[in-house]
Scaffold this motif. Structure first.
Motif, PDB file in Angstrom:
ATOM      1  N   HIS A  70      81.623  81.498   9.864  1.00 30.09           N
ATOM      2  CA  HIS A  70      82.390  82.487   9.092  1.00 30.09           C
ATOM      3  C   HIS A  70      83.679  82.809   9.848  1.00 30.09           C
ATOM      4  N   GLU A  73      84.526  86.069  12.033  1.00 28.09           N
ATOM      5  CA  GLU A  73      83.532  86.447  13.036  1.00 28.09           C
ATOM      6  C   GLU A  73      83.901  85.801  14.370  1.00 28.09           C
ATOM      7  N   ARG A 111      86.106  84.906   5.783  1.00 29.04           N
ATOM      8  CA  ARG A 111      84.741  84.388   5.882  1.00 29.04           C
ATOM      9  C   ARG A 111      84.636  82.946   5.370  1.00 29.04           C
ATOM     10  N   HIS A 151      76.508  84.756  14.933  1.00 26.18           N
ATOM     11  CA  HIS A 151      77.228  85.401  13.828  1.00 26.18           C
ATOM     12  C   HIS A 151      77.665  86.803  14.221  1.00 26.18           C
ATOM     13  N   GLU A 152      78.411  87.431  13.261  1.00 28.90           N
ATOM     14  CA  GLU A 152      78.697  88.853  13.329  1.00 28.90           C
ATOM     15  C   GLU A 152      78.455  89.444  11.946  1.00 28.90           C
TER      16      GLU A 152
END
Ligand SMILES: [Zn+2]
Length: 269
Positions: A70, A73, A111, A151-152
Motif C-alpha cells: 500500500h 504506508e 494506497r 503494513h500500516e
C-alpha cells in the motif's frame, strides 16, 4: 504516547521518496550478500531479494517478508531497509524479502497502484500486472516456514497483528506484541477492522474460498506457507515509532523462532 490527529479520512502523515529508499535497500543488500532480481520490470520495478543461510545448521528455516503493498504506508519499506542495514539475521535462515510491492503507489502517495487497484485485494484473480508478476515469482519459490507482511493502518489506536495459523502451530503473536509494546502503543480494542481482537491480536477463523478479494496473506496461506503474520503499525503516530514497531515485530519473530525449527539460532553481524 498520543495519536497525532493527522489522519482524518485517511493517511495524512509523511510520504517517502521510494526510489531513494529502494536504492538504500539495494546498497545494503548488496553489501550483505543478497541476490536481487526484478520481479516486475517497470520504471519503478518491484524487487525481490533472496539470501541463503550463512551456514548449514540442523534446522534451516525459510522466512519470507514483504512490505509496501500500500503506497500510503511508508513504515514498511523503511523498516525493511533498517533490517537490511543492521543485518542481524540468525545464521540458519533462508530469506526472501520484497521491500516494496507497490512502488507506483508510493510515487502517488496513495494506497492503490497507478490504475487505482488495491493490490492487496488481487491475490485470487489478479488484474494488476504487479500482482500477477508477484504471484508468478512466489510460485517459483519453495514453501516458507513463516511469512510476515508489513503494513500500516491509518485508523488504528496502536499496533496490532493478524495471525493466520490454520494448523494451530505454536503462536508467535504474543511475543510480537510484547516486543512491539516496548516501543509503540498496542491497540487493545475488542474489535479491529470489524473483527474480534484481544490485546492487539486478531485470529480470524477463515476460509479463503469464502472471500473473492484475497489479500497477499491469503495467497501465502493457500499456496506457500502455513503460518503468516500481518503486522499493522498505527500510522497516526510518529513515523519513527511506526518503523520501530515493525522492526521490533520482525526481531521478535527472529528471536522467538519456531520451536525446534531454528529461527533463533546464533545471531550474526
Ligand atoms: Zn496495508
Amino acid at each position: 504516547m498520543q495519536r497525532l490527529g493527522k489522519n482524518i479520512k485517511g493517511y495524512g502523515g509523511e510520504s517517502i521518496d521510494i526510489d531513494a529508499v529502494l536504492h538504500d535497500c539495494v546498497v545494503a543488500a548488496q553489501a550483505h550478500g543478497w541476490a536481487i532480481e526484478e520481479i516486475h520490470p517497470a520504471q519503478k520495478p518491484i524487487l525481490g531479494f533472496t539470501r541463503r543461510a550463512s551456514r548449514i545448521t540442523d534446522h534451516t528455516s525459510r522466512l519470507y517478508i514483504s512490505a509496501g503493498i500500500h503506497g500510503d504506508e511508508p513504515a514498511g519499506p523503511l523498516a525493511v531497509c533498517q533490517l537490511l542495514r543492521e543485518n542481524a539475521w540468525p545464521a540458519g535462515l533462508d530469506l526472501w524479502l520484497c521491500p516494496c510491492l507497490n512502488p507506483e503507489g508510493f510515487g502517488l502517495n496513495r494506497r492503490e497502484n497507478r490504475e487505482g487497484l488495491d493490490l492487496n485485494r488481487q491475490y485470487r484473480t489478479p488484474e494488476a500486472g504487479e500482482t500477477a508478476a508477484h504471484i508468478a515469482w512466489l510460485r517459483r519459490q519453495p514453501g516458507f516456514d513463516l511469512c510476515l507482511c508489513l503494513h500500516e493502518d491509518w485508523e488504528a489506536h496502536g499496533f496490532y497483528v493478524y495471525e493466520l495459523n490454520p494448523d494451530h502451530q505454536p503462536s508467535l503473536a504474543e511475543a510480537i506484541v510484547a516486543r512491539v509494546g516496548e516501543v509503540c502503543p498496542i491497540d487493545r480494542s475488542q474489535v479491529i477492522e470489524g473483527r474480534p481482537a484481544l490485546n492487539g491480536i486478531i485470529r480470524p477463523t477463515f476460509d479463503p474460498r469464502s472471500r473473492p478479494d484475497w489479500p497477499e496473506a491469503f495467497f501465502l496461506i493457500a499456496h506457500q506457507t502455513r503460518l503468516s503474520y500481518t503486522l499493522e503499525a498505527p500510522s497516526d503516530f510518529p513515523l519513527a515509532t511506526r518503523v520501530a514497531s515493525l522492526v521490533a515485530g520482525v526481531i521478535a519473530v527472529l528471536e522467538a523462532g519456531r520451536p525446534g525449527r531454528g529461527l533463533s539460532s546464533t545471531s550474526e553481524g
